[in-house]
Write a protein that holds these residues in place. Structure first.
Motif, mmCIF file in Angstrom:
data_model
loop_
_atom_site.group_PDB
_atom_site.id
_atom_site.type_symbol
_atom_site.label_atom_id
_atom_site.label_comp_id
_atom_site.label_asym_id
_atom_site.label_seq_id
_atom_site.Cartn_x
_atom_site.Cartn_y
_atom_site.Cartn_z
ATOM 1 N N PHE A 40 0.852 -1.181 0.000
ATOM 2 C CA PHE A 40 0.000 0.000 0.000
ATOM 3 C C PHE A 40 0.894 1.238 0.000
ATOM 4 C CE2 PHE A 40 -2.719 -3.327 1.595
ATOM 5 C CZ PHE A 40 -3.982 -3.014 1.105
ATOM 6 N N LYS A 41 0.736 2.068 -1.026
ATOM 7 C CA LYS A 41 1.563 3.273 -1.147
ATOM 8 C C LYS A 41 0.693 4.529 -0.999
ATOM 9 C CE LYS A 41 3.447 2.104 -5.160
ATOM 10 N NZ LYS A 41 4.347 2.271 -6.336
ATOM 11 N N ARG A 42 -0.078 4.831 -2.027
ATOM 12 C CA ARG A 42 -1.000 5.979 -1.978
ATOM 13 C C ARG A 42 -2.401 5.474 -2.322
ATOM 14 N NH1 ARG A 42 2.034 11.021 -2.269
ATOM 15 N NH2 ARG A 42 0.157 12.083 -2.999
ATOM 16 N N ASP A 43 -2.789 4.369 -1.672
ATOM 17 C CA ASP A 43 -4.061 3.704 -1.983
ATOM 18 C C ASP A 43 -4.634 3.066 -0.723
ATOM 19 O OD1 ASP A 43 -1.990 1.909 -1.742
ATOM 20 O OD2 ASP A 43 -2.445 0.784 -3.560
ATOM 21 N N PHE A 44 -4.891 3.906 0.290
ATOM 22 C CA PHE A 44 -5.265 3.408 1.616
ATOM 23 C C PHE A 44 -6.769 3.176 1.709
ATOM 24 C CE2 PHE A 44 -1.168 5.434 2.184
ATOM 25 C CZ PHE A 44 -0.487 4.445 2.875
ATOM 26 N N ARG A 45 -7.188 2.057 1.146
ATOM 27 C CA ARG A 45 -8.590 1.668 1.154
ATOM 28 C C ARG A 45 -8.665 0.169 0.874
ATOM 29 N NH1 ARG A 45 -7.389 3.792 -3.903
ATOM 30 N NH2 ARG A 45 -7.914 2.377 -5.624
ATOM 31 N N GLU A 85 -9.945 -1.650 8.904
ATOM 32 C CA GLU A 85 -10.728 -2.395 7.912
ATOM 33 C C GLU A 85 -10.164 -3.797 7.712
ATOM 34 O OE1 GLU A 85 -13.491 -1.759 6.030
ATOM 35 O OE2 GLU A 85 -13.823 -0.016 7.299
ATOM 36 N N LEU A 86 -8.840 -3.889 7.615
ATOM 37 C CA LEU A 86 -8.221 -5.203 7.428
ATOM 38 C C LEU A 86 -8.413 -6.086 8.659
ATOM 39 C CD1 LEU A 86 -4.946 -4.109 5.602
ATOM 40 C CD2 LEU A 86 -6.884 -5.350 4.607
ATOM 41 N N ARG A 87 -8.418 -5.484 9.846
ATOM 42 C CA ARG A 87 -8.675 -6.270 11.056
ATOM 43 C C ARG A 87 -10.071 -6.899 11.003
ATOM 44 N NH1 ARG A 87 -5.207 -5.547 15.530
ATOM 45 N NH2 ARG A 87 -6.550 -7.110 16.495
ATOM 46 N N ARG A 88 -11.043 -6.164 10.462
ATOM 47 C CA ARG A 88 -12.392 -6.714 10.346
ATOM 48 C C ARG A 88 -12.443 -7.884 9.366
ATOM 49 N NH1 ARG A 88 -14.015 -1.342 11.765
ATOM 50 N NH2 ARG A 88 -13.727 -0.487 9.675
ATOM 51 N N LEU A 89 -11.480 -7.916 8.443
ATOM 52 C CA LEU A 89 -11.388 -9.031 7.492
ATOM 53 C C LEU A 89 -10.518 -10.162 8.031
ATOM 54 C CD1 LEU A 89 -10.920 -7.076 4.128
ATOM 55 C CD2 LEU A 89 -13.002 -8.169 4.974
ATOM 56 N N GLY A 90 -9.937 -9.964 9.214
ATOM 57 C CA GLY A 90 -9.106 -11.001 9.808
ATOM 58 C C GLY A 90 -7.622 -10.806 9.633
ATOM 59 N N GLY A 91 -7.210 -9.657 9.098
ATOM 60 C CA GLY A 91 -5.782 -9.405 8.887
ATOM 61 C C GLY A 91 -5.320 -8.147 9.572
ATOM 62 N N ARG A 92 -4.271 -7.547 9.050
ATOM 63 C CA ARG A 92 -3.764 -6.293 9.577
ATOM 64 C C ARG A 92 -2.855 -5.651 8.542
ATOM 65 N NH1 ARG A 92 -1.395 -6.414 14.719
ATOM 66 N NH2 ARG A 92 -0.227 -4.530 14.167
ATOM 67 N N LEU A 93 -2.671 -4.345 8.692
ATOM 68 C CA LEU A 93 -1.711 -3.615 7.867
ATOM 69 C C LEU A 93 -0.413 -3.524 8.644
ATOM 70 C CD1 LEU A 93 -1.202 -1.919 5.264
ATOM 71 C CD2 LEU A 93 -1.868 0.098 6.595
ATOM 72 N N HIS A 94 0.648 -4.100 8.116
ATOM 73 C CA HIS A 94 1.945 -4.095 8.794
ATOM 74 C C HIS A 94 2.729 -2.864 8.368
ATOM 75 C CE1 HIS A 94 1.307 -8.200 10.196
ATOM 76 N NE2 HIS A 94 0.894 -8.494 8.975
ATOM 77 N N LEU A 95 3.015 -2.000 9.319
ATOM 78 C CA LEU A 95 3.801 -0.811 9.041
ATOM 79 C C LEU A 95 5.268 -1.109 9.315
ATOM 80 C CD1 LEU A 95 2.936 2.836 9.707
ATOM 81 C CD2 LEU A 95 5.155 1.999 10.478
ATOM 82 N N VAL A 96 6.111 -0.782 8.337
ATOM 83 C CA VAL A 96 7.544 -1.039 8.423
ATOM 84 C C VAL A 96 8.281 0.242 8.054
ATOM 85 C CG1 VAL A 96 9.450 -2.414 7.487
ATOM 86 C CG2 VAL A 96 7.213 -3.464 7.837
ATOM 87 N N GLY A 146 -8.428 9.618 6.158
ATOM 88 C CA GLY A 146 -9.130 8.387 6.486
ATOM 89 C C GLY A 146 -10.363 8.203 5.634
ATOM 90 N N ARG A 147 -10.710 6.959 5.449
ATOM 91 C CA ARG A 147 -11.834 6.592 4.593
ATOM 92 C C ARG A 147 -13.156 7.165 5.099
ATOM 93 N NH1 ARG A 147 -13.184 4.444 -0.457
ATOM 94 N NH2 ARG A 147 -15.184 3.377 -0.261
ATOM 95 N N GLU A 148 -13.359 7.175 6.400
ATOM 96 C CA GLU A 148 -14.614 7.686 6.954
ATOM 97 C C GLU A 148 -14.814 9.154 6.611
ATOM 98 O OE1 GLU A 148 -16.917 8.096 11.279
ATOM 99 O OE2 GLU A 148 -15.103 6.863 11.100
#
Length: 509
Positions: free
Chosen positions: A8-13, A63-74, A194-196
């Motif tokens: 994910f670069k400039r596409d946070f959705r 959003e990804l947590r609701r799908l069962g995952g997560r966004l990993h920030l590095v 943010g998406r909201e």
């Protein structure tokens, strides 16, 4: 276990995210957001951009947590991050959206492509906007744009549902902006990411504010609500271009004839077309961020840099009230409307005779919605160095009288001018000394005097530009630029084509 990395670069959705959907169809995925210090060290980066990006990343993570995952920030430069990840947990595929960014992100993407080739990793990139990579012919661009925005959106929950992979090292925290070398200064009244917030802004515009769009976007008084205000959400991919175009067209279809919102939304769709048209210029010619699009204009302003003029502009102390009020608003909000942006660049380029590149870097940091393709194309267009556009010179006194006739905008953002009578408000340096004394406003102390005489400096600047433009070798090079970057008019279809006349479309103000 093999898996794919979604970068994910400039596409946070999650909505209409082709890279995530493609990765999920193939197998397990790891969702990655990389804070790259080398990119945030660039002179066009600002704290407000970084914080806006993080606000979008946090909501994407939820959003990804609701799908069962997560966004990993590095944290790290992308090739080094890929090296580390591949060594600990080998993967075969990288997925992302295409990016038309600044020179540093372009170089980074080339380095990532080299890394993928060297490690046997396939990199699948998907269009983010209606921009065509390796475009061979501008004649085919408009149908390609229509095909992109008209294609079905990718479902919000990718099918099959993603199987998520954990990061093979402990979770990292987003670094503070200061640790990335970013300034502590940030507009107090900027839009939040943010998406909201993006969806709320979109629906408010479609439902209510679009009625003000036609006729309301030019004045700095009405523009904050008349404009869509969606540009930062598009720039950081918290909304997709496709979903905005489709939602707008659906709303137009449901509105009754005569509803002011129909005209406003139709004009807005044409602006979304122009959004991609200008980004395509940078995609096709990345050097225009650094060099005159028409090289015949090299040397026009570069050797006449005046630091005092630049400092007056940046400080909002040019003495021209509308200019200084716009700078004050930018400092507090991170946004001004398009006409006022064009006026700022025009004032910098003509009476102040400043080269567009340093001015553009300063404005890039001021604009929350900084989009490199649009920004650098417009910097050159308004400065007269494209070789194909009409010279646009905005008189800041006339603009103030046309778009702020009662001086409400100027007085709001420049408190020192609140005591100046209407007669002198847009040219306060002309006030007689006795009137200055009665108002308690001293020109040169409480408020600045302009650094140049506006009319004579503008006339001299236009003369220099037009003398260069008239040279045979400069005129001869114009055709190749039109062929490569000029817009093309096509017959209207279903009311969806942007308006224009002749073969080269003009931006409708």
């Amino acid at each position: 276990m093999d898996y794919g990395v979604v970068w994910f670069k400039r596409d946070f959705r999650v909505v209409d995210h082709a890279a995530l959907a493609a990765a999920a169809r193939r197998g397990p995925v790891l969702c990655l957001c990389v804070v790259e210090p080398s990119l945030w060290a660039q002179p066009d980066a600002a704290t407000q951009h970084y914080h806006f990006m993080l606000e979008g990343a946090r909501e994407l993570h939820a959003e990804l947590r609701r799908l069962g995952g997560r966004l990993h920030l590095v944290v790290g430069d992308m090739p080094a991050v890929l090296d580390r990840l591949h060594a600990l947990a080998p993967f075969s595929t990288l997925y992302s959206h295409e990016e038309t960014g600044n020179g540093a992100s372009f170089a980074r993407d080339r380095a990532v492509a080299r890394w993928c080739r060297e490690h046997g990793v396939r990199w699948h990139e998907f269009p983010q906007f209606g921009v065509v990579r390796r475009l061979a012919d501008r004649d085919r661009w408009q149908p390609a744009w229509e095909a992109h925005v008209g294609a079905p959106q990718v479902p919000q929950v990718p099918q099959p549902a993603p199987i998520f992979v954990p990061l093979p090292w402990p979770a990292e925290r987003a670094p503070a902006a200061a640790s990335l070398g970013l300034s502590a200064v940030e507009p107090a009244l900027r839009q939040r990411g943010g998406r909201e917030a993006a969806l709320a802004c979109l629906h408010d515009f479609l439902d209510v504010r679009s009625g003000q769009y036609r006729g309301g976007i030019s004045s700095p008084l009405s523009a904050p609500t008349a404009c869509s205000r969606l540009s930062p959400y598009l720039a950081w991919g918290q909304l997709s271009l496709r979903e905005v175009v489709q939602a707008t067209r659906e709303r137009i279809a449901r509105l009754p004839e005569g509803d002011r919102r129909r005209a406003g939304l139709s004009a807005f769709v044409s602006r979304l077309y122009w959004h991609c048209h200008f980004i395509q210029k940078l995609e096709s010619e990345p050097a225009l961020e650094f060099e005159n699009l028409h090289r015949g204009y090299d040397g026009l302003r570069e050797h006449d840099w005046n630091p005092a003029h630049f400092e007056a502009l940046v400080a909002g102390r040019t003495g021209w009230p509308l200019v200084d009020a716009c700078v004050a608003m930018l400092r507090e909000t991170g946004w001004i409307n398009f006409r006022m942006r064009a006026m700022l660049v025009s004032v910098a380029a003509y009476p102040l005779w400043l080269h567009w590149r340093p001015v553009g870097l300063w404005l890039a940091r001021q604009f929350l919605d900084y989009e490199p393709g649009i920004h650098w194309s417009q910097m050159q267009m308004q400065s007269g160095t494209t070789g194909i556009n009409t010279t646009r010179v905005y008189n800041p006194i006339k603009q103030a009288r046309d778009h702020d006739p009662q001086g409400r905008f100027v007085r709001r953002w420049l408190p020192a001018l609140r005591r100046v009578p209407d007669t002198w408000l847009f040219e306060p340096w002309r006030m007689p000394p006795d009137l200055q004394a009665r108002c308690g406003v001293r020109v040169g102390e409480d408020i600045p005097a302009p650094p140049v005489e506006l009319e004579s400096a503008t006339r001299a600047a236009k003369s220099r530009l037009h003398a260069l433009r008239a040279r045979p070798e400069v005129r001869a090079a114009k055709a190749a630029i039109v062929e490569r970057h000029g817009s093309r008019k096509r017959p209207a279809a279903r009311g969806r084509r942007p308006s224009g006349s002749g073969g080269q479309l003009q931006f409708e103000f």
